[in-house]
Design a protein around this motif. Structure first.
Motif, PDB file in Angstrom:
ATOM      1  N   THR A  52       0.869  -1.167   0.000  1.00 22.83           N
ATOM      2  CA  THR A  52       0.000   0.000   0.000  1.00 22.83           C
ATOM      3  C   THR A  52       0.914   1.227   0.000  1.00 22.83           C
ATOM      4  OG1 THR A  52      -0.065   0.272   2.413  1.00 22.83           O
ATOM      5  CG2 THR A  52      -1.708  -1.220   1.429  1.00 22.83           C
ATOM      6  N   PRO A  53       0.383   2.400  -0.319  1.00 24.52           N
ATOM      7  CA  PRO A  53       1.219   3.596  -0.198  1.00 24.52           C
ATOM      8  C   PRO A  53       1.806   3.778   1.203  1.00 24.52           C
ATOM      9  CG  PRO A  53      -0.693   4.085  -1.533  1.00 24.52           C
ATOM     10  CD  PRO A  53      -0.898   2.697  -0.989  1.00 24.52           C
ATOM     11  N   LEU A  54       1.030   3.466   2.237  1.00 25.60           N
ATOM     12  CA  LEU A  54       1.567   3.571   3.595  1.00 25.60           C
ATOM     13  C   LEU A  54       2.686   2.564   3.830  1.00 25.60           C
ATOM     14  CD1 LEU A  54      -1.364   4.218   6.110  1.00 25.60           C
ATOM     15  CD2 LEU A  54       0.390   5.783   5.303  1.00 25.60           C
ATOM     16  N   ARG A 150       8.974   0.410  -4.726  1.00 26.12           N
ATOM     17  CA  ARG A 150       8.255  -0.737  -4.178  1.00 26.12           C
ATOM     18  C   ARG A 150       7.188  -1.197  -5.162  1.00 26.12           C
ATOM     19  NH1 ARG A 150      11.335  -1.651   0.562  1.00 26.12           N
ATOM     20  NH2 ARG A 150      12.128   0.397   1.143  1.00 26.12           N
ATOM     21  N   ALA A 151       6.953  -2.504  -5.216  1.00 27.19           N
ATOM     22  CA  ALA A 151       5.950  -3.064  -6.130  1.00 27.19           C
ATOM     23  C   ALA A 151       5.225  -4.206  -5.441  1.00 27.19           C
ATOM     24  CB  ALA A 151       6.610  -3.562  -7.409  1.00 27.19           C
ATOM     25  N   LEU A 288      -6.215   1.080   0.244  1.00 30.24           N
ATOM     26  CA  LEU A 288      -5.003   1.571  -0.405  1.00 30.24           C
ATOM     27  C   LEU A 288      -4.851   3.086  -0.293  1.00 30.24           C
ATOM     28  CD1 LEU A 288      -5.078  -0.577  -3.659  1.00 30.24           C
ATOM     29  CD2 LEU A 288      -3.148  -0.476  -2.093  1.00 30.24           C
ATOM     30  N   PHE A 289      -5.918   3.810  -0.595  1.00 30.51           N
ATOM     31  CA  PHE A 289      -5.783   5.231  -0.883  1.00 30.51           C
ATOM     32  C   PHE A 289      -6.510   6.161   0.094  1.00 30.51           C
ATOM     33  CE2 PHE A 289      -5.616   3.360  -5.375  1.00 30.51           C
ATOM     34  CZ  PHE A 289      -4.242   3.213  -5.322  1.00 30.51           C
ATOM     35  N   ARG A 363      -6.454   7.211  -6.370  1.00 27.44           N
ATOM     36  CA  ARG A 363      -5.076   7.435  -5.944  1.00 27.44           C
ATOM     37  C   ARG A 363      -5.131   8.021  -4.527  1.00 27.44           C
ATOM     38  NH1 ARG A 363      -3.285  12.566  -9.827  1.00 27.44           N
ATOM     39  NH2 ARG A 363      -4.962  13.991  -9.205  1.00 27.44           N
ATOM     40  N   PRO A 364      -3.999   8.117  -3.840  1.00 30.91           N
ATOM     41  CA  PRO A 364      -4.057   8.587  -2.449  1.00 30.91           C
ATOM     42  C   PRO A 364      -4.716   9.954  -2.317  1.00 30.91           C
ATOM     43  CG  PRO A 364      -1.921   7.607  -2.909  1.00 30.91           C
ATOM     44  CD  PRO A 364      -2.629   7.693  -4.225  1.00 30.91           C
TER      45      PRO A 364
END
Length: 543
Positions: A52-54, A150-151, A288-289, A363-364
């Motif tokens: 995740t973005p975090l 990161r992926a 996720l966002f 998106r975030p």
């Protein structure tokens, strides 16, 4: 003291651990922590299974601070101006030691680096740590931004430099340390102060007190940063969905036996009730966002999504029977009817977002996209216009409801509404809906009692309550990047691919009001690939 080798020599010899292929991590040296404990890499892309973005943000921050800790370099978290990355401060006196340890870390695990100068008009472009140019200005930079890309395992999500960790070099002036650039709180902290821990939400508006603690732990900082700012949102925000599984035989039987006249073909279209598993992916989009959401409520006709865990905090199924004030209005197959009762959900916060299950966060985003720090809701008027005149038989359900909204609001406030809302999650105030129901009890009850969409409906959440809040000082117009897409379009695959490639919309809606049974199978294959590609990381609410 060890000094950084000449950048040209560094680039010439490469940065991988001796004996290991370029980009593949060997066993970490004792003095060089890995970028993330569960990371795997290829082509300098590090795989995180539950990305995740975090998670990307925290992996980069923890990698940088672990390197500093290994060298015994004091540091503290700064409340920076970016919501996605993190910032740590070190003393200018420690610059040489910082550069050496970052050089060694990026030598074993190649990543990206950019320099920050106080006279820069725009941020410097990040360069691979393998590139000698990345190291040219590190001795004079006000800060360095360090990241590892990161992926997820399928490489659908690639989260890069935006989620990196910046290292700022703070200069000593007398008894204070002074920042090299502005942050959200202060230019200086005590040079002798001890670190304290601050809640993760202090360091990003992308995080709230209700974000899962493991994904955003408290950070070591200075007492000067432990203040509540005037422009911060600290109130809880919930999310509410209405959902139905039109393939459920029990529900189909209830629908078949329901009394009531369907006035428009669209209101009874099977496409309106098809469950394409959009809800699973819409919830993933929040995970996720929008990890600042406190609780997700799903209002259903005694149905539970097959994929959903009910033993995990943070999500709750609410039966129509729990929220309808008049039980004789049930069962209902009218979204307007259901929406008229959502504010009766027990425990629902004053500020909440209402989603149809075909709405997604793209998106975030932060809660500031939907509310002001003072609690005013933001709404998103459409470029379309409500047709003039009274309701007529040829009106669509949407237009008929908008006209009914307009008539009542004109009578109450003397103002005319002209625009419906975009298909963007609706930011709502619970108190405004409660007042609207009290002000218009007959129209509200009539809408609640309509088992199918009717000429007399209001559209309670998507328009009426929004304008009621605006006309009573609790909502204001706004805008955001978004996409609305009908699944029945002939070039569906191309449009979804552009949306997936771009990932540049704050939200999007995949509406399915006009699909025929012949369309559905072909659409589903395309949609499955798109949704899995866009939202590859399961939420914690899935079995």
């Amino acid at each position: 003291m060890t000094t950084i080798p000449n950048p040209a020599a560094f680039a010439a010899r490469g940065t991988a651990v001796p004996g290991a292929p370029i980009g593949i991590p060997a066993q970490p040296r004792n003095d060089t922590p890995a970028p993330a404990p569960e990371a795997d890499t290829g082509d300098d892309v590090y795989v995180i299974r539950a990305l995740t973005p975090l998670a990307a943000r925290e992996a980069n921050r923890s990698a940088v601070t672990a390197l500093l800790d290994t060298a015994g370099i004091p540091h503290f978290a700064v409340r920076g101006t970016s919501d996605h990355g993190t910032v740590v401060a070190v003393a200018e006196d420690d610059r040489e030691r910082v550069l050496n340890v970052i050089f060694r870390g990026l030598g074993q695990y190649p990543g990206h680096i950019s320099t920050v100068r106080t006279d820069q008009v725009r941020p410097a472009r990040p360069l691979s740590s393998r590139d000698a140019r990345a190291w040219r200005d590190v001795r004079t930079a006000a800060a360095l931004q360090v990241s590892w890309t990161r992926a997820d395992p399928g490489r659908h999500l690639l989260l890069g430099h935006e989620y990196g960790c910046a290292i700022e070099f703070w200069r000593r002036q007398g008894s204070h340390l002074v920042a090299p650039r502005a942050n959200r709180v202060t230019w200086a902290v005590s040079g002798q102060g001890a670190n304290v821990f601050g809640a993760a939400r202090l360091f990003s508006r992308f995080i709230s007190d209700w974000t899962a603690p493991g994904s955003a732990p408290p950070l070591a900082t200075r007492p000067e940063f432990l203040v509540e700012l005037a422009d911060e949102i600290t109130f809880p925000v919930d999310a509410v969905y209405t959902w139905v599984d039109g393939n459920d035989p029990a529900w189909q039987q209830r629908k078949a036996s329901a009394k009531g006249e369907v006035y428009h073909a669209e209101s009874a279209s099977d496409a309106r009730f098809i469950s394409r598993d959009e809800l699973r992916y819409s919830v993933r989009s929040l995970h996720l966002f929008a990890p600042w959401i406190r609780t997700i409520y799903i209002a259903t006709d005694d149905q539970v999504p097959a994929w959903m865990r009910e033993d995990v905090p943070g999500i709750q199924v609410v039966s129509h029977r729990e929220i309808f004030r008049d039980p004789t209005d049930l069962p209902t197959f009218n979204s307007h009817s259901i929406e008229s009762q959502l504010h009766h959900i027990e425990g629902l916060s004053e500020h909440f977002l209402y989603f149809n299950d075909d709405m997604f966060i793209g998106r975030p985003v932060t809660p500031y996209s939907f509310f002001t720090p003072g609690g005013v809701a933001r709404y998103f008027p459409s470029r379309n216009r409500i047709p003039q005149g009274p309701v007529v038989e040829t009106d669509t359900p949407v237009d008929a409801a908008c006209k009914n909204n307009r008539a009542l609001l004109l009578e109450r406030f003397g103002r005319v509404i002209t625009q419906p809302m975009e298909h963007i999650p609706y930011a709502l105030r619970r108190s405004a809906i409660e007042e609207a129901e009290r002000d218009f009890p007959k129209a509200w009850a009539r809408t609640s009692a309509s088992r199918f969409r009717a000429m007399t409906d209001l559209s309670p959440t998507s328009s009426f309550a929004v304008y009621y809040a605006a006309l009573t000082g609790r909502a204001q117009p706004s805008s955001m990047p978004f996409t609305y897409l009908q699944l029945a379009v002939p070039d569906l695959a191309d449009r979804l691919q552009r949306l997936l490639d771009g990932r540049n919309q704050d939200s999007f809606c995949l509406n399915d009001a006009f699909s025929t049974p012949e369309d559905i199978e072909a659409q589903q294959e395309i949609l499955d690939g798109f949704l899995n590609g866009y939202f590859p990381t399961p939420s914690p609410y899935e079995r």
